[in-house]
Design an enzyme around this catalytic site. Structure first.
Site, PDB file in Angstrom:
ATOM      1  N   VAL A 173       0.839  -1.203   0.000  1.00 55.31           N
ATOM      2  CA  VAL A 173       0.000   0.000   0.000  1.00 55.31           C
ATOM      3  C   VAL A 173       0.871   1.249   0.000  1.00 55.31           C
ATOM      4  O   VAL A 173       0.659   2.181  -0.786  1.00 55.31           O
ATOM      5  CB  VAL A 173      -0.953   0.010   1.212  1.00 55.31           C
ATOM      6  CG1 VAL A 173      -1.684   1.355   1.301  1.00 55.31           C
ATOM      7  CG2 VAL A 173      -1.962  -1.120   1.111  1.00 55.31           C
ATOM      8  N   ARG A 199     -12.291  -6.209   8.258  1.00 51.46           N
ATOM      9  CA  ARG A 199     -11.303  -5.236   8.714  1.00 51.46           C
ATOM     10  C   ARG A 199     -11.311  -5.103  10.231  1.00 51.46           C
ATOM     11  O   ARG A 199     -10.272  -4.935  10.855  1.00 51.46           O
ATOM     12  CB  ARG A 199     -11.562  -3.889   8.044  1.00 51.46           C
ATOM     13  CG  ARG A 199     -11.366  -3.908   6.525  1.00 51.46           C
ATOM     14  CD  ARG A 199     -11.744  -2.570   5.906  1.00 51.46           C
ATOM     15  NE  ARG A 199     -11.639  -2.589   4.459  1.00 51.46           N
ATOM     16  CZ  ARG A 199     -12.623  -2.957   3.640  1.00 51.46           C
ATOM     17  NH1 ARG A 199     -13.781  -3.346   4.154  1.00 51.46           N
ATOM     18  NH2 ARG A 199     -12.450  -2.930   2.330  1.00 51.46           N
ATOM     19  N   HIS A 225     -15.276   2.235   6.889  1.00 51.53           N
ATOM     20  CA  HIS A 225     -14.615   1.637   5.724  1.00 51.53           C
ATOM     21  C   HIS A 225     -14.659   0.132   5.957  1.00 51.53           C
ATOM     22  O   HIS A 225     -13.731  -0.473   6.485  1.00 51.53           O
ATOM     23  CB  HIS A 225     -13.171   2.132   5.616  1.00 51.53           C
ATOM     24  CG  HIS A 225     -12.372   1.427   4.550  1.00 51.53           C
ATOM     25  ND1 HIS A 225     -12.803   1.306   3.254  1.00 51.53           N
ATOM     26  CD2 HIS A 225     -11.171   0.792   4.610  1.00 51.53           C
ATOM     27  CE1 HIS A 225     -11.897   0.637   2.545  1.00 51.53           C
ATOM     28  NE2 HIS A 225     -10.899   0.312   3.362  1.00 51.53           N
TER      29      HIS A 225
END
Length: 318
Positions: A16, A92, A179
């Site tokens: 990332v 997540r 998210h």
């Protein structure tokens, strides 16, 4: 002495982080870059590899190197992508315990360096991890930005564009909240070049079932990519570049970032994805939309989910 060049420090030189750096270099958003990682050799290798682009992408940057937390002291922006990657089938929020500990250690080191700039965080679960970082550092909440639902919103725009055969750039569609699995597509604010998306339902170009499927596909996209290639990084790398560029250029752009709520959208004491104006001071103001009753209820539920997860790591900062 007044600084004349922008400096960006990246903490977490994995897929990332380096995807962000490559996108940032291609767009020429900063002059100086520093990579920090728990494993110094890959950080140094990535710095050397990226430095080779200087001969191919002229005027993109002046210097790039592997460094230490001391390099944060005079940085304009610190970008944090460090943490354990998401496993196939893992949500997540299930990553929170280990990554919250990692973030506490990072936050302590960044604060110790004397850093006084803007922090942008993408480490998952990003809403909770951003909250942990802000609490540990005590930094002004406006100067701490989570990547929020910028990527979710980009995915939503792409999927709507594909369905209607229009460019995603022409689609204004947004995802708010976590998210993650409890995110909310804000269809009441979605439009294509000013025409509300719900008008396309009225004229038969879309159905409500189409919108439900698009939202589901948006949520499931990360799982699909992770199952296919073990990680997502190009999309979030591009989103981080957009956020950091908005800070460095003082753009006053409105982006779906992770900002701290203090009563906005009837919620408080957490970071989550909302529309906020981004400039040199960080997230400067949250834009409040008039949500439908259903959207507000879903947003409240998303915030409730995040609060429960935050409670599980409060011992790290209280």
């Amino acid at each position: 002495m007044k600084k004349t060049a922008n400096k960006v420090v990246l903490i977490g030189a994995g897929s990332v982080g380096t995807s962000f750096l490559y996108a940032a270099i291609n767009q020429g958003i900063a002059e100086h870059y520093v990579l920090i990682d728990a494993f110094p050799q890959p950080a140094e290798g990535n710095a050397l590899d990226l430095s080779d682009t200087l001969a191919v992408i002229p005027h993109s940057f002046t210097s790039i190197k592997a460094g230490s937390y001391e390099d944060c002291k005079d940085a304009d922006v610190v970008v944090i992508t460090a943490g354990r990657p998401q496993k196939p089938g893992e949500t997540r929020l299930e990553m929170v315990a280990g990554n919250a500990e990692i973030m506490k250690n990072i936050a302590t080191e960044v604060k110790k360096s004397g850093f006084d700039g803007i922090t942008v965080i993408a480490s998952n679960p990003v809403d909770v991890i951003t909250h942990v970082y802000q609490k540990v550092t005590g930094f002004d909440p406006h100067k701490v930005i989570g990547s929020g639902t910028t990527l979710d919103s980009a995915r939503l725009r792409r999927l709507v564009g594909q369905k209607l055969n229009v460019k995603p750039e022409s689609v204004q569609a947004y995802v708010a909240g976590e998210h993650g699995d409890s995110s909310v597509a804000i269809w009441s604010q979605a439009n294509i070049m000013g025409r509300p998306i719900l008008d396309y339902v009225k004229c038969g170009c879309l159905t409500l079932e189409d919108l439900d499927q698009i939202q589901k596909d948006t949520v499931d996209m990360a799982y699909k990519i992770i199952n296919l290639k073990r990680a997502t990084f190009y999309g979030i790398g591009a989103c981080l570049t957009k956020i950091v560029n908005a800070v460095l250029r003082d753009e006053k752009s409105t982006l779906m970032v992770g900002a701290q709520l203090n009563g906005e959208y009837k919620n408080k004491d957490l970071y989550t994805g909302v529309p906020a104006i981004i400039g040199s001071n960080g997230w400067e103001r949250i834009i409040e939309w008039d949500l439908t009753k259903e959207e507000q209820e879903k947003f409240d539920k998303s915030c409730e989910t995040l609060h429960k997860t935050i409670d599980s790591v409060k011992h790290l900062f209280e």
